[in-house]
Design an enzyme around this catalytic site. Structure first.
Site, PDB file in Angstrom:
ATOM      1  N   ASN A 117     -14.354   4.114   2.487  1.00 49.07           N
ATOM      2  CA  ASN A 117     -12.896   3.944   2.394  1.00 49.07           C
ATOM      3  C   ASN A 117     -12.152   4.816   3.397  1.00 49.07           C
ATOM      4  O   ASN A 117     -10.925   4.776   3.451  1.00 49.07           O
ATOM      5  CB  ASN A 117     -12.383   4.216   0.963  1.00 49.07           C
ATOM      6  CG  ASN A 117     -12.314   5.696   0.643  1.00 49.07           C
ATOM      7  OD1 ASN A 117     -13.022   6.497   1.239  1.00 49.07           O
ATOM      8  ND2 ASN A 117     -11.458   6.054  -0.287  1.00 49.07           N
ATOM      9  N   SER A 156       0.838  -1.208   0.000  1.00 53.08           N
ATOM     10  CA  SER A 156       0.000   0.000   0.000  1.00 53.08           C
ATOM     11  C   SER A 156       0.870   1.253   0.000  1.00 53.08           C
ATOM     12  O   SER A 156       1.866   1.339   0.720  1.00 53.08           O
ATOM     13  CB  SER A 156      -0.901   0.007   1.238  1.00 53.08           C
ATOM     14  OG  SER A 156      -1.537   1.260   1.343  1.00 53.08           O
ATOM     15  N   GLY A 186     -16.472  -2.105  -6.625  1.00 53.74           N
ATOM     16  CA  GLY A 186     -16.545  -1.011  -5.650  1.00 53.74           C
ATOM     17  C   GLY A 186     -16.116   0.323  -6.233  1.00 53.74           C
ATOM     18  O   GLY A 186     -16.799   1.347  -6.025  1.00 53.74           O
ATOM     19  N   ALA A 187     -15.002   0.347  -6.957  1.00 56.68           N
ATOM     20  CA  ALA A 187     -14.494   1.617  -7.482  1.00 56.68           C
ATOM     21  C   ALA A 187     -15.433   2.155  -8.558  1.00 56.68           C
ATOM     22  O   ALA A 187     -15.726   3.353  -8.602  1.00 56.68           O
ATOM     23  CB  ALA A 187     -13.090   1.416  -8.038  1.00 56.68           C
ATOM     24  N   LYS A 245     -14.364  -2.754   2.352  1.00 50.13           N
ATOM     25  CA  LYS A 245     -15.054  -1.468   2.184  1.00 50.13           C
ATOM     26  C   LYS A 245     -16.561  -1.533   2.458  1.00 50.13           C
ATOM     27  O   LYS A 245     -17.135  -0.562   2.913  1.00 50.13           O
ATOM     28  CB  LYS A 245     -14.820  -0.915   0.770  1.00 50.13           C
ATOM     29  CG  LYS A 245     -13.418  -0.384   0.546  1.00 50.13           C
ATOM     30  CD  LYS A 245     -13.315   0.241  -0.840  1.00 50.13           C
ATOM     31  CE  LYS A 245     -11.895   0.669  -1.143  1.00 50.13           C
ATOM     32  NZ  LYS A 245     -11.784   1.346  -2.443  1.00 50.13           N
ATOM     33  N   GLY A 287      -4.089   6.441 -13.167  1.00 50.51           N
ATOM     34  CA  GLY A 287      -4.743   6.216 -11.870  1.00 50.51           C
ATOM     35  C   GLY A 287      -4.075   6.896 -10.685  1.00 50.51           C
ATOM     36  O   GLY A 287      -4.612   6.862  -9.576  1.00 50.51           O
ATOM     37  N   ALA A 340     -18.044  -2.868 -12.604  1.00 52.36           N
ATOM     38  CA  ALA A 340     -19.207  -2.652 -11.737  1.00 52.36           C
ATOM     39  C   ALA A 340     -18.856  -3.047 -10.305  1.00 52.36           C
ATOM     40  O   ALA A 340     -19.724  -3.406  -9.522  1.00 52.36           O
ATOM     41  CB  ALA A 340     -20.400  -3.460 -12.247  1.00 52.36           C
ATOM     42  N   ASP A 359     -13.387   7.894  -2.888  1.00 50.35           N
ATOM     43  CA  ASP A 359     -12.912   7.372  -4.189  1.00 50.35           C
ATOM     44  C   ASP A 359     -13.519   8.143  -5.367  1.00 50.35           C
ATOM     45  O   ASP A 359     -12.812   8.517  -6.298  1.00 50.35           O
ATOM     46  CB  ASP A 359     -13.275   5.880  -4.339  1.00 50.35           C
ATOM     47  CG  ASP A 359     -12.307   4.979  -3.587  1.00 50.35           C
ATOM     48  OD1 ASP A 359     -11.151   5.387  -3.372  1.00 50.35           O
ATOM     49  OD2 ASP A 359     -12.717   3.852  -3.226  1.00 50.35           O
TER      50      ASP A 359
HETATM   51  P1  NAP Z   1     -13.629  -4.987  -7.300  1.00 54.42           P
HETATM   52  O1  NAP Z   1     -14.742  -4.445  -6.489  1.00 54.42           O
HETATM   53  O2  NAP Z   1     -13.055  -6.314  -6.974  1.00 54.42           O
HETATM   54  O3  NAP Z   1     -14.120  -4.985  -8.851  1.00 54.42           O
HETATM   55  C1  NAP Z   1     -13.323  -5.525  -9.851  1.00 54.42           C
HETATM   56  C2  NAP Z   1     -13.917  -5.203 -11.227  1.00 54.42           C
HETATM   57  O4  NAP Z   1     -13.006  -5.668 -12.243  1.00 54.42           O
HETATM   58  C3  NAP Z   1     -15.261  -5.868 -11.500  1.00 54.42           C
HETATM   59  O5  NAP Z   1     -16.024  -5.051 -12.360  1.00 54.42           O
HETATM   60  C4  NAP Z   1     -14.810  -7.145 -12.221  1.00 54.42           C
HETATM   61  O6  NAP Z   1     -15.809  -7.703 -13.053  1.00 54.42           O
HETATM   62  C5  NAP Z   1     -13.699  -6.612 -13.074  1.00 54.42           C
HETATM   63  N1  NAP Z   1     -12.765  -7.653 -13.487  1.00 54.42           N
HETATM   64  C6  NAP Z   1     -11.887  -8.326 -12.707  1.00 54.42           C
HETATM   65  N2  NAP Z   1     -11.193  -9.225 -13.431  1.00 54.42           N
HETATM   66  C7  NAP Z   1     -11.664  -9.121 -14.705  1.00 54.42           C
HETATM   67  C8  NAP Z   1     -11.366  -9.773 -15.923  1.00 54.42           C
HETATM   68  N3  NAP Z   1     -10.434 -10.737 -15.981  1.00 54.42           N
HETATM   69  N4  NAP Z   1     -12.031  -9.401 -17.055  1.00 54.42           N
HETATM   70  C9  NAP Z   1     -12.959  -8.400 -17.001  1.00 54.42           C
HETATM   71  N5  NAP Z   1     -13.293  -7.745 -15.879  1.00 54.42           N
HETATM   72  C10 NAP Z   1     -12.659  -8.098 -14.732  1.00 54.42           C
HETATM   73  O7  NAP Z   1     -12.375  -3.990  -7.289  1.00 54.42           O
HETATM   74  P2  NAP Z   1     -12.387  -2.382  -7.184  1.00 54.42           P
HETATM   75  O8  NAP Z   1     -12.190  -1.977  -5.779  1.00 54.42           O
HETATM   76  O9  NAP Z   1     -13.574  -1.877  -7.904  1.00 54.42           O
HETATM   77  O10 NAP Z   1     -11.025  -2.022  -7.956  1.00 54.42           O
HETATM   78  C11 NAP Z   1     -10.913  -2.158  -9.365  1.00 54.42           C
HETATM   79  C12 NAP Z   1      -9.537  -1.653  -9.817  1.00 54.42           C
HETATM   80  O11 NAP Z   1      -9.440  -0.259  -9.518  1.00 54.42           O
HETATM   81  C13 NAP Z   1      -8.352  -2.306  -9.087  1.00 54.42           C
HETATM   82  O12 NAP Z   1      -7.323  -2.487 -10.037  1.00 54.42           O
HETATM   83  C14 NAP Z   1      -7.912  -1.266  -8.065  1.00 54.42           C
HETATM   84  O13 NAP Z   1      -6.530  -1.339  -7.793  1.00 54.42           O
HETATM   85  C15 NAP Z   1      -8.241   0.024  -8.811  1.00 54.42           C
HETATM   86  N6  NAP Z   1      -8.511   1.140  -7.896  1.00 54.42           N
HETATM   87  C16 NAP Z   1      -7.770   2.267  -8.047  1.00 54.42           C
HETATM   88  C17 NAP Z   1      -7.994   3.342  -7.210  1.00 54.42           C
HETATM   89  C18 NAP Z   1      -7.153   4.573  -7.371  1.00 54.42           C
HETATM   90  O14 NAP Z   1      -7.116   5.362  -6.420  1.00 54.42           O
HETATM   91  N7  NAP Z   1      -6.518   4.808  -8.501  1.00 54.42           N
HETATM   92  C19 NAP Z   1      -8.998   3.275  -6.212  1.00 54.42           C
HETATM   93  C20 NAP Z   1      -9.767   2.107  -6.111  1.00 54.42           C
HETATM   94  C21 NAP Z   1      -9.512   1.025  -6.960  1.00 54.42           C
HETATM   95  P3  NAP Z   1     -16.822  -8.839 -12.477  1.00 54.42           P
HETATM   96  O15 NAP Z   1     -17.940  -8.066 -11.825  1.00 54.42           O
HETATM   97  O16 NAP Z   1     -17.251  -9.568 -13.696  1.00 54.42           O
HETATM   98  O17 NAP Z   1     -16.046  -9.679 -11.512  1.00 54.42           O
END
Ligand code: NAP
Length: 297
Positions: free
Chosen positions: A93, A21, A135-136, A72, A251, A133, A108
């Site tokens: 968060n 982190s 959390g982010a 979260k 990002g 779809a 976020d």
């Molecule tokens: P999450 O709740 O686990 O959601 C993951 C998302 O990615 C879902 O829509 C999932 O689809 C999709 N996904 C995962 N593997 C996939 C694949 N092989 N093919 C297509 N879609 C796929 O995670 P999150 O918290 O939303 O985070 C998502 C990303 O954003 C992470 O990489 C995280 O590091 C990044 N992030 C960045 C920030 C920042 O500050 N820049 C903040 C938060 C998150 P399904 O619904 O089909 O599983």
């Protein structure tokens, strides 16, 4: 070496695993910048221990806590107050211990919007294609709907999750123009000419062998392409978008601004954004690859 004593204020992040982190680096730098006697620690909290951990915040005390994957949503059950945005997003968060009570926020979505604004990207009256779809994506979608966009296309690998998010948004923003589209090459290619801003809010792009998430040859100078994945910073999507003449937003800005917002809630001090951005860029250059995926237990 920093020295800690009875007056040092404790802050931290709860996640599992907590991996590499960047939040301790950001917040410790911001504390030092303002001469605050405070320290920020990463806590790897197993899901089975989350309730105990949250209930310990007031006792220890930990003055401010960031919350990351996979806690979260679950953490909300033990908070005293949840902000309207966090309530709508369904995830927290940031926790602030204030007056002995635990207040939950979600920074976020606003962090994403601030990063876009900083890059000169306006969302008002724009058509946005949001991929993901989780959390982010949900936090970003709520913030977009609060910001008078013209239209939102939602696509996700698991279509029912996109449909669930769309139904939720339509309930809360009855006048918003929201369509669920298929996460396939031809469907994305059909909708890209009508799109101004593309946002990758999936985790695709974090790993070396991840595929391209959309038909990148359909991108062009009319598009602003944002990837919220920040490890690596220059994702496959952003590199392809640049080759096609699209403007891009990485990002790092979202990471920085969600942290800035949390820091300002906790301390009422301004976050030294420029200084911390430079340090984060160095850290990402030293450790460009992602942590292992979270444990599924
Ligand atoms: P999450 O709740 O686990 O959601 C993951 C998302 O990615 C879902 O829509 C999932 O689809 C999709 N996904 C995962 N593997 C996939 C694949 N092989 N093919 C297509 N879609 C796929 O995670 P999150 O918290 O939303 O985070 C998502 C990303 O954003 C992470 O990489 C995280 O590091 C990044 N992030 C960045 C920030 C920042 O500050 N820049 C903040 C938060 C998150 P399904 O619904 O089909 O599983």
């Amino acid at each position: 070496m920093p020295s800690f004593h009875g007056q040092t204020k404790l802050y931290g992040i709860f996640g599992y695993p907590i991996g590499h982190s960047l939040s301790p680096l950001m917040h410790d730098m911001a504390f030092a910048y303002h001469g605050l006697d405070a320290v920020y620690l990463p806590f790897a909290i197993h899901p089975a221990q989350l309730e105990v951990a949250v209930k310990s915040i007031a006792a220890l005390p930990i003055h401010g806590v960031n919350v990351t994957i996979p806690h979260k949503q679950a953490v909300m059950a033990w908070l005293d107050e949840v902000s309207p945005e966090a309530h709508m997003i369904g995830a927290v968060n940031t926790i602030h211990l204030r007056g002995g009570r635990l207040h939950g926020y979600n920074t976020d979505g606003i962090g994403f919007l601030r990063s876009l604004d900083e890059a000169g990207g306006q969302v008002e009256d724009r058509t946005v294609m949001l991929l993901g779809a989780g959390g982010a994506a949900r936090a970003i979608a709520v913030q977009l709907c609060l910001s008078s966009i013209r239209r939102l296309y939602l696509a996700n690998r698991t279509p029912t999750r996109a449909e669930g998010l769309a139904a939720f948004l339509k309930q809360n923003f009855p006048y918003a123009d929201i369509s669920v589209i298929t996460m396939g090459e031809s469907s994305l290619a059909t909708h890209l000419p009508y799109t101004d801003i593309v946002v990758n809010a999936t985790s695709i792009g974090m790993h070396a062998h991840d595929p391209m998430i959309l038909p990148s040859t359909e991108l062009g100078p009319r598009h602003l392409v944002c990837d919220i994945v920040y490890r690596p910073l220059h994702t496959l999507l952003l590199r392809a978008a640049q080759r096609q003449g699209a403007r891009t937003v990485d990002g790092l800005g979202m990471l920085l601004h969600q942290g800035a917002q949390a820091f300002e809630i906790w301390t009422a001090h301004t976050f030294p954004t420029t200084l911390i951005r430079e340090r984060l860029l160095l850290a990402l250059a030293e450790q460009p690859t992602a942590s292992p995926p979270p444990h599924k237990e």
